[in-house]
Motif scaffolding. Sequence first.
Motif, PDB file in Angstrom:
ATOM      1  N   LYS A 209      16.887 -52.163  23.508  1.00  0.00           N
ATOM      2  CA  LYS A 209      16.181 -52.765  24.642  1.00  0.00           C
ATOM      3  C   LYS A 209      14.830 -53.330  24.211  1.00  0.00           C
ATOM      4  CE  LYS A 209      18.112 -49.793  28.252  1.00  0.00           C
ATOM      5  NZ  LYS A 209      17.810 -48.715  29.217  1.00  0.00           N
ATOM      6  N   VAL A 210      14.117 -52.578  23.383  1.00  0.00           N
ATOM      7  CA  VAL A 210      12.811 -53.042  22.903  1.00  0.00           C
ATOM      8  C   VAL A 210      12.981 -54.328  22.089  1.00  0.00           C
ATOM      9  CG1 VAL A 210      10.912 -52.500  21.326  1.00  0.00           C
ATOM     10  CG2 VAL A 210      11.734 -50.763  22.921  1.00  0.00           C
ATOM     11  N   ILE A 211      13.967 -54.354  21.208  1.00  0.00           N
ATOM     12  CA  ILE A 211      14.211 -55.545  20.379  1.00  0.00           C
ATOM     13  C   ILE A 211      14.566 -56.740  21.260  1.00  0.00           C
ATOM     14  CG2 ILE A 211      15.760 -56.555  18.658  1.00  0.00           C
ATOM     15  CD1 ILE A 211      15.825 -53.662  17.380  1.00  0.00           C
ATOM     16  N   GLU A 212      15.432 -56.535  22.234  1.00  0.00           N
ATOM     17  CA  GLU A 212      15.827 -57.625  23.136  1.00  0.00           C
ATOM     18  C   GLU A 212      14.607 -58.150  23.911  1.00  0.00           C
ATOM     19  OE1 GLU A 212      18.670 -59.316  23.333  1.00  0.00           O
ATOM     20  OE2 GLU A 212      19.364 -58.089  21.665  1.00  0.00           O
ATOM     21  N   ALA A 213      13.743 -57.257  24.343  1.00  0.00           N
ATOM     22  CA  ALA A 213      12.538 -57.667  25.082  1.00  0.00           C
ATOM     23  C   ALA A 213      11.589 -58.454  24.179  1.00  0.00           C
ATOM     24  CB  ALA A 213      11.831 -56.440  25.661  1.00  0.00           C
TER      25      ALA A 213
END
Length: 119
Positions: free
Chosen positions: A112-116
């Motif tokens: 999720k952090v990478i996608e954000a």
Amino acid sequence: MIDAKLGEVEARFADIIWQNEPLHSRVLAELAEKELSWKKSTTYTVLKRLCERGIFQNSNGTVTSLVSKEEFHALQSEKFIDETFDGSLPAFLAAFGSRKKLTDEEIRELTKVIEAMRG
């Protein structure tokens, strides 16, 4: 430029400010005496040093932060990765993962952090 390095005691002092800001320097001295057993002179000496390093400011006796606790920790993390892993986040994660396996939940959170960060 912010000096993103705090010793253990400085970090405890900084937490007092972050948790109570804005606060009058007199109140800060009282809190430091209570929580760190510091004399007033010690409080003002350390406060001055942290102000000079660009972390806090003392304007007319009111102490506030120039960077939030979260921003400060982000700066510390960036500096650590720059100095230790030549700025490579993948190298850091590989080193971290070599000793501790990630749980499925941790992997989901990191994804999720990478996608954000892509946006």
